[in-house]
Write a protein that holds these residues in place. Structure first.
Motif, short mmCIF file in Angstrom:
data_model
loop_
_atom_site.label_atom_id
_atom_site.label_comp_id
_atom_site.label_asym_id
_atom_site.label_seq_id
_atom_site.Cartn_x
_atom_site.Cartn_y
_atom_site.Cartn_z
N THR A 107 0.85 -1.19 0.00
CA THR A 107 0.00 0.00 0.00
C THR A 107 0.88 1.24 0.00
OG1 THR A 107 -1.88 1.08 1.09
CG2 THR A 107 -0.20 0.11 2.52
N PHE A 108 0.39 2.33 -0.57
CA PHE A 108 1.18 3.53 -0.79
C PHE A 108 0.52 4.77 -0.20
CE2 PHE A 108 2.41 0.62 -4.12
CZ PHE A 108 3.78 0.77 -4.18
N LEU A 109 1.36 5.71 0.18
CA LEU A 109 0.91 7.02 0.62
C LEU A 109 1.49 8.05 -0.33
CD1 LEU A 109 -0.49 8.54 3.07
CD2 LEU A 109 1.80 8.85 3.97
N LYS A 110 0.68 9.01 -0.75
CA LYS A 110 1.16 9.99 -1.72
C LYS A 110 2.24 10.88 -1.12
CE LYS A 110 -3.09 10.27 -4.44
NZ LYS A 110 -4.18 11.16 -4.90
N ASP A 111 3.22 11.26 -1.95
CA ASP A 111 4.37 12.04 -1.50
C ASP A 111 3.95 13.33 -0.81
OD1 ASP A 111 7.02 11.10 -3.50
OD2 ASP A 111 5.02 10.35 -3.87
N TYR A 112 2.93 14.00 -1.34
CA TYR A 112 2.63 15.34 -0.82
C TYR A 112 2.19 15.28 0.64
CZ TYR A 112 -2.42 14.55 -1.44
OH TYR A 112 -3.70 14.08 -1.37
N GLU A 113 1.60 14.15 1.06
CA GLU A 113 1.18 14.04 2.45
C GLU A 113 2.39 13.98 3.38
OE1 GLU A 113 -1.82 11.13 3.25
OE2 GLU A 113 -2.72 11.38 1.29
N ILE A 114 3.48 13.41 2.89
CA ILE A 114 4.73 13.40 3.65
C ILE A 114 5.34 14.79 3.63
CG2 ILE A 114 7.08 12.49 3.73
CD1 ILE A 114 5.10 10.45 4.59
N GLY A 115 5.40 15.39 2.44
CA GLY A 115 6.06 16.68 2.29
C GLY A 115 5.48 17.76 3.17
N ARG A 116 4.18 17.79 3.35
CA ARG A 116 3.55 18.84 4.12
C ARG A 116 3.91 18.77 5.60
NH1 ARG A 116 -2.18 18.22 1.07
NH2 ARG A 116 -1.81 19.68 -0.63
N LYS A 117 4.33 17.61 6.05
CA LYS A 117 4.68 17.46 7.45
C LYS A 117 6.07 18.02 7.76
CE LYS A 117 3.74 13.57 9.48
NZ LYS A 117 3.71 12.14 9.76
N PHE A 118 6.87 18.25 6.72
CA PHE A 118 8.24 18.68 6.92
C PHE A 118 8.52 19.92 6.07
CE2 PHE A 118 8.13 14.11 7.68
CZ PHE A 118 8.62 14.07 8.98
N MET A 163 5.39 24.96 -3.00
CA MET A 163 4.38 25.32 -2.02
C MET A 163 4.02 24.14 -1.11
SD MET A 163 3.34 28.54 -2.18
CE MET A 163 1.62 28.57 -1.68
N GLU A 164 4.18 22.92 -1.62
CA GLU A 164 3.91 21.75 -0.80
C GLU A 164 4.86 21.67 0.39
OE1 GLU A 164 4.05 18.40 -3.37
OE2 GLU A 164 2.28 19.01 -4.52
N TYR A 165 6.01 22.33 0.28
CA TYR A 165 6.99 22.37 1.37
C TYR A 165 7.01 23.74 2.05
CZ TYR A 165 8.46 17.91 -0.47
OH TYR A 165 8.47 16.59 -0.88
N GLU A 166 5.92 24.48 1.89
CA GLU A 166 5.72 25.78 2.53
C GLU A 166 6.78 26.81 2.12
OE1 GLU A 166 4.82 25.57 6.70
OE2 GLU A 166 3.58 23.78 6.44
N CYS A 167 7.31 26.66 0.92
CA CYS A 167 8.13 27.72 0.32
C CYS A 167 7.17 28.68 -0.36
CB CYS A 167 9.11 27.13 -0.70
SG CYS A 167 10.32 25.99 0.00
N ASN A 168 7.09 29.91 0.11
CA ASN A 168 6.10 30.84 -0.45
C ASN A 168 6.70 32.19 -0.85
OD1 ASN A 168 6.51 31.98 2.05
ND2 ASN A 168 4.52 31.33 2.87
N GLU A 169 8.03 32.22 -0.96
CA GLU A 169 8.70 33.44 -1.44
C GLU A 169 9.46 33.11 -2.72
OE1 GLU A 169 12.49 36.31 -0.29
OE2 GLU A 169 11.51 35.17 1.31
#
Length: 349
Positions: A107-118, A163-169
């Motif tokens: 079973t797999f978890l999508k990458d973006y769900e991991i990325g948002r945590k870090f 943006m998935e890694y909260e880079c917003n500049e």
């Protein structure tokens, strides 16, 4: 996410790291199951391969030398807890096995769900001033940063990934058809900050960074506007910091087969050896970097220079230049027309 045939993820201990790398690229799942008679013995991920390469390991080495023989797994009776456990352990996949460790599924978890945590929250510089000559005639009408991949331009895909890694500049260095780029982003709905820096002349893939002197004080990402890197940006950033690099190059492994027999001659005109359709594997620069702000002050104003030349200058000054390897499939490059279609297919747009 579902795979039609789980056996496409099976690999044996005695296969090579290169074979594992190619198989991971072909499947796109970032994991292989080291098995014998359908029994799970270990797993190998793209991260295992990357760490092996960074330690100086060879692609000819065996899978058993780098595989994880104590992997995270879940028994069939507990498989309803898989999603919860993957989030807890911050992993992307989880093999499901029987009590005897027979492989049943994965079973797999999508990458973006991991990325948002870090989150990383680092500034991002996008080199968006090139002429895009390799994409002519598209770039006769549109600047390269606005070439659409599906319904949105390539630059917006790049921004969304960060943006998935909260880079917003974001800082865009612009030149060719720059007003079109500015108008597009002024009208686009966005929840990030974007600033434009105008080149008066073409300054190459590095010279435009001189426009950011005094405007960036911290470590930043730098990317060309025609590539996408599908990797964990937090992992790349942490690698850069932990190793004390001035610049980290994200490099992709490419595998090339020469479609001819290669002949080597000796010094009297006779054949020394012949290799039929040889295969080569090598690392290539993707155009994606992590850079320390000090580099900006060392770039001469209004002088055209490529970023690879800036890397050589920094190396000559004794600065540490790191390389973060990623798989071939992790790098999407739309710099040429045929690659543009590949990118669209890979992104499913």
């Amino acid at each position: 996410m579902r795979i039609l045939n789980i056996e496409t993820l099976f690999i044996t201990e005695d296969q090579s790291v290169l074979e594992a790398m190619k198989q991971i690229d072909a499947t796109g799942y970032q994991i292989l199951l080291v098995s014998e008679n359908n029994i799970l013995k270990a797993i190998i991920t793209d991260g295992d391969i990357r760490r092996h390469i960074l330690r100086g390991g060879k692609l000819e080495d065996r899978v058993k030398e780098i595989a994880n023989y104590n992997p995270k797994l879940i028994f069939e009776k507990d498989k309803d807890k898989a999603l919860e456990l993957m989030k807890k352990w911050s992993i992307l996949s989880l093999p499901i096995v029987s009590e005897s460790h027979e492989i049943l599924s994965i079973t797999f978890l999508k990458d973006y769900e991991i990325g948002r945590k870090f989150p990383v929250s680092a500034p991002v510089v996008i080199m968006a001033g090139g002429l895009g000559t390799r994409l002519y005639p598209y770039t006769k009408i549109l600047p390269k940063p606005l070439i659409p991949i599906g319904e949105i331009p390539i630059t917006e895909h790049i921004i969304n990934n960060f943006m998935e890694y909260e880079c917003n500049e974001f800082h865009l260095i612009v030149n060719h058809k720059k007003n079109m780029i500015k108008v597009y982003f002024s009208e686009a709905a966005k929840d990030y900050k974007i600033e434009f820096h105008d080149e008066e002349i073409q300054l190459g893939t590095g010279g435009g960074l001189s426009l950011l002197k005094g405007k960036l004080e911290s470590t930043f990402f730098l990317t060309n506007c025609d590539i996408l890197i599908r990797a964990n940006y937090k992992e790349i950033y942490d690698f850069h910091k932990q190793n004390g690099n001035m610049i980290t190059i994200v490099a992709a492994y490419k595998h090339l087969t020469i479609p001819y027999g290669i002949i080597n001659m000796n010094n009297i005109g006779e054949i020394a050896s012949m290799t039929e359709k040889p295969q080569y594997s090598f690392l290539t620069n993707t155009g994606f970097y992590v850079v320390e702000a000090e580099v900006l002050n060392r770039i001469e104003d209004n002088k055209a220079i490529g970023f690879p030349d800036i890397i050589e200058q920094q190396k000559g000054l004794g600065e540490k230049i790191g390389v973060f390897p990623v798989s071939e499939r992790s790098w999407l490059d739309m710099g040429q027309l045929e690659e543009l279609e590949v990118m669209r297919k890979e992104l499913g747009v």
